[in-house]
Design an enzyme around this catalytic site. Structure first.
Site, PDB file in Angstrom:
ATOM      1  N   ASN A  89     -34.837  -9.472   5.019  1.00  0.00           N
ATOM      2  CA  ASN A  89     -34.523  -7.947   4.501  1.00  0.00           C
ATOM      3  C   ASN A  89     -33.536  -8.362   5.346  1.00  0.00           C
ATOM      4  O   ASN A  89     -33.593  -7.783   6.923  1.00  0.00           O
ATOM      5  CB  ASN A  89     -34.515  -7.062   4.056  1.00  0.00           C
ATOM      6  CG  ASN A  89     -35.519  -7.749   2.447  1.00  0.00           C
ATOM      7  OD1 ASN A  89     -35.132  -8.495   2.402  1.00  0.00           O
ATOM      8  ND2 ASN A  89     -36.831  -6.932   2.416  1.00  0.00           N
ATOM      9  N   HIS A 106     -32.823 -12.646   8.719  1.00  0.00           N
ATOM     10  CA  HIS A 106     -31.030 -12.782   8.522  1.00  0.00           C
ATOM     11  C   HIS A 106     -30.166 -12.273   9.259  1.00  0.00           C
ATOM     12  O   HIS A 106     -29.513 -12.376   8.546  1.00  0.00           O
ATOM     13  CB  HIS A 106     -31.722 -13.230   6.977  1.00  0.00           C
ATOM     14  CG  HIS A 106     -32.297 -14.385   6.824  1.00  0.00           C
ATOM     15  ND1 HIS A 106     -33.407 -14.159   5.643  1.00  0.00           N
ATOM     16  CD2 HIS A 106     -32.640 -15.368   7.444  1.00  0.00           C
ATOM     17  CE1 HIS A 106     -33.543 -15.544   5.696  1.00  0.00           C
ATOM     18  NE2 HIS A 106     -33.759 -16.024   6.607  1.00  0.00           N
TER      19      HIS A 106
END
Length: 233
Positions: A89, A106
């Site tokens: 997330n 990410h």
């Protein structure tokens, strides 16, 4: 003897209970956007305004959200375990819930980075990145997000963390996004792995699956945390 190392691997399902839109559900974020239009390096070059506007919208959503019971339960486990959170997330809900060791695979929505140097990362105040914002090196700023087709710079560090796990919790992820999903393959053989997800994640790479709790993160994680706490007492 030190505390046992608990490695937690989370995906979008954990933040969905806080109202953060997911990408892969039928009603998720990608249902209204093409990946090619908002989450690739080419899209940023082709239509900078659209890409930055997309992440501005997501940042506004995040600033209005709050950690849920699942985030809080993981943070509270630091009382009894050496907890390391690895997340797919890009929100900061784990940190806001109190988790002290969080590795983002990410990127992070509340940060920007240089267009030239991926290591040059800096915070953004508020929700709005302006089109002409610059990084400290003078290059155009871009969201600190790993776009599709880009390498995952923190993966090696995450794999090293997973390899040290005494136990692992996997929550809110389909185990379908690579290379992140392959983290479960680095867990030492014999290490118990608990899966918290109401769906059917791809568990072929999970060698030590001890239990699949078929609940959403905000329900299943507090239940599992309570049980692990009792077992450690």
């Amino acid at each position: 003897m030190g505390r046992k190392k608990l490695v937690v691997f989370t995906g979008a399902g954990v933040s969905a209970d806080s109202g953060i839109a997911t990408f892969r559900d039928a009603d998720g974020l990608w249902a209204n956007y093409r990946i090619e239009d908002v989450c690739t390096p080419e899209a940023l070059v082709r239509n900078r305004e659209r890409v930055i506007g997309f992440y501005n919208m997501r940042r506004r959503e995040l600033l209005a959200a709050a950690p849920n019971a699942g985030h809080r339960a993981l943070a509270e486990l630091e009382d009894v375990f050496d907890v390391r959170v690895i997340t797919q997330n890009i929100d900061d809900l784990h940190e806001r819930a109190g988790s002290s060791d969080v590795l983002h695979l990410h990127g992070e929505l509340r940060k920007l980075r240089s267009s030239v140097d991926e290591r040059l990362v800096f915070p953004i105040e508020g929700w709005e990145q302006r089109l002409d914002d610059r990084a400290p090196d003078g290059s155009p700023a871009r969201p600190f997000v790993v776009f599709f087709g880009e390498s995952v710079p923190n993966f090696e560090r995450a794999a090293e963390t997973a390899a040290q796990a005494d136990l692992m919790i996997v929550a809110g992820t389909s185990l379908a996004v690579y290379p992140a999903a392959s983290l479960v393959r680095y867990v030492p053989e014999g290490t118990p792995v608990y899966l918290v997800d109401p769906g059917e994640p791809d568990t072929r790479g999970v060698r030590g699956l001890k239990e699949h709790i078929r609940l959403r993160g905000a329900e299943g994680l507090p239940l599992l945390a309570s049980r692990l706490r009792r077992e450690m007492a």
